[in-house]
Design an enzyme around this catalytic site. Structure first.
Site, mmCIF file in Angstrom:
data_model
loop_
_atom_site.group_PDB
_atom_site.id
_atom_site.type_symbol
_atom_site.label_atom_id
_atom_site.label_comp_id
_atom_site.label_asym_id
_atom_site.label_seq_id
_atom_site.Cartn_x
_atom_site.Cartn_y
_atom_site.Cartn_z
ATOM 1 N N GLU A 122 0.907 -1.194 0.047
ATOM 2 C CA GLU A 122 0.031 -0.004 0.019
ATOM 3 C C GLU A 122 1.029 1.259 -0.151
ATOM 4 O O GLU A 122 0.590 2.294 -0.638
ATOM 5 C CB GLU A 122 -0.849 -0.216 1.278
ATOM 6 C CG GLU A 122 -1.735 1.354 1.291
ATOM 7 C CD GLU A 122 -2.360 1.255 2.631
ATOM 8 O OE1 GLU A 122 -2.910 0.310 3.135
ATOM 9 O OE2 GLU A 122 -2.788 2.545 3.070
ATOM 10 N N SER A 214 -0.924 -9.931 7.133
ATOM 11 C CA SER A 214 -1.976 -8.729 7.018
ATOM 12 C C SER A 214 -1.619 -7.661 8.264
ATOM 13 O O SER A 214 -1.661 -8.068 9.466
ATOM 14 C CB SER A 214 -3.157 -9.400 7.421
ATOM 15 O OG SER A 214 -3.996 -8.605 7.882
#
Ligand code: F3S
Length: 277
Positions: A122, A214
C-alpha cells in the site's frame, strides 16, 4: 467455555468489493495478491480461474490484470496500460484517496510525510504518487530525524493506530508552520479495532484470525494483547493449540479485514470441539 465474536470483524468493504471484481473477471490474473489471505486467493483460482502473478512482465496485450486492494505504484499502472493490458482496478477507494492526496499536495509544493511501513505494498503505491520530496516514517522517533521544507502534508497507512498517528502529527505541528493533515485511516479498521478493544477486556483468551502478512490483523492482535495477555494470531484452525484454552472461561474471537467467514467458522468449530473435549 464461552466463545464470542467481536461486534465487528473480518471482511471490510474494500476486500468484499475486490473479491466481487475478481469473481466478475474470470480467466484473469491479479498483479500481486489481491488480498492478504492465501486461502481466499486459492479459492479464486480454483473457482474462477483468477490466477496470481507477481511478475508484471507476464501480462501481455489483451490480458486482464486485476489490481490488488492495496494498489500498485503509479509507474507500474502506466506500464500495464502502455502494453494494452486490460486493467481492472480493485484498489480500495480508501487507498486511492491517499494516492490522490500525495499527487495533489506534491504538485502544490508540499513535502509529503507518510506514516506507514515502507515495505508494505500500500505504501509503495501511495509513495509513488508523490514527487521526490516524500518521506515514510514508521514511528514518532523517525519524525525527529526528518529535514522538511516549510509546507508539509501528512497521510497515514489505512491500518494504522490513530493514537500513533496523532503523535506524529503533533511532532510535525510543533516544528512546522503549515501542516496539512489527512485522516486516511480506514473506518473498517477503527470498527474492528474498537470491537477488539472491548472484547479483549472481558475475555481471558483471544484468538485473532488473519494472514501472517496482514497489517490490520497484526494491529488487532497488538490491541488484544494490550488487554489480554493470552492473545494469539492464527491463520486457520490448524494453528490452534489445545493448551491455550486450558482453564479458560471466555474466548474472544476477531478476524482481520481479509479473512473470509468460512475460515472463521472453521476456527469456531475447532475451538468448540477443544472446549468440549
Ligand atoms: Fe479498504 Fe479499509 Fe478494507 S482500506 S481494503 S476498507 S481495511
Amino acid at each position: 467455555m464461552k466463545i464470542q465474536l467481536a461486534e465487528s470483524y473480518g471482511f471490510c468493504f474494500g476486500v468484499k468489493r475486490a473479491i466481487k471484481i475478481a469473481e466478475e473477471n474470470k480467466n484473469s490474473a491479479t498483479y500481486g495478491p489481491l488480498i492478504h489471505n492465501a486461502n481466499e486467493i486459492d479459492r479464486l483460482k480454483n473457482d474462477f480461474n483468477v490466477a496470481l502473478s507477481e511478475n508484471i512482465n507476464t501480462f501481455k496485450a489483451g490480458d486482464i490484470a486485476v489490481i490488488r486492494t492495496h494498489g500498485i505504484p503509479k509507474q507500474e499502472l502506466s506500464l500495464l496500460k502502455s502494453r494494452a493490458v486490460n486493467v481492472v482496478d480493485a484498489t480500495c477507494p480508501y487507498v486511492t484517496k491517499p494516492q490522490q492526496i500525495c499527487e495533489e499536495m506534491s504538485a502544490q509544493g508540499y513535502d509529503i510525510v507518510i506514516f506507514g511501513d515502507e515495505a508494505h505494498p500500500e505504501i509503495k503505491g501511495v509513495k509513488s504518487y508523490a514527487d521526490e520530496h516524500v518521506f515514510v516514517v514508521n514511528s514518532g522517533d523517525e519524525v525527529d530525524l526528518l529535514r522538511l521544507r516549510e509546507k508539509v502534508a501528512v497521510v497515514a497507512q489505512t491500518t494504522r493506530k490513530i493514537e500513533e498517528y496523532q503523535e506524529i502529527v503533533g511532532k510535525l505541528m510543533a516544528t512546522h508552520k503549515e501542516v496539512r493533515v489527512f485522516n486516511t485511516i480506514c473506518n473498517a479498521t477503527f470498527d474492528n479495532q474498537d470491537a477488539v478493544r472491548k472484547l479483549s477486556q472481558e475475555a481471558d483468551v483471544m484468538i485473532i484470525i488473519g494472514g501472517k502478512n496482514s497489517s490490520n490483523t497484526k494491529q488487532l492482535h497488538s490491541i488484544a494483547k494490550d488487554y489480554c495477555t493470552d492473545s494469539y494470531h492464527i491463520e486457520s484452525q490448524d494453528d490452534l493449540q489445545e493448551s491455550w484454552f486450558k482453564d479458560k472461561n471466555f474466548c474472544g474471537i476477531s478476524a482481520g479485514a481479509s479473512t473470509p467467514d468460512w475460515i472463521i467458522d472453521d476456527v469456531i468449530k475447532r475451538i468448540q470441539a477443544i472446549s468440549n473435549s
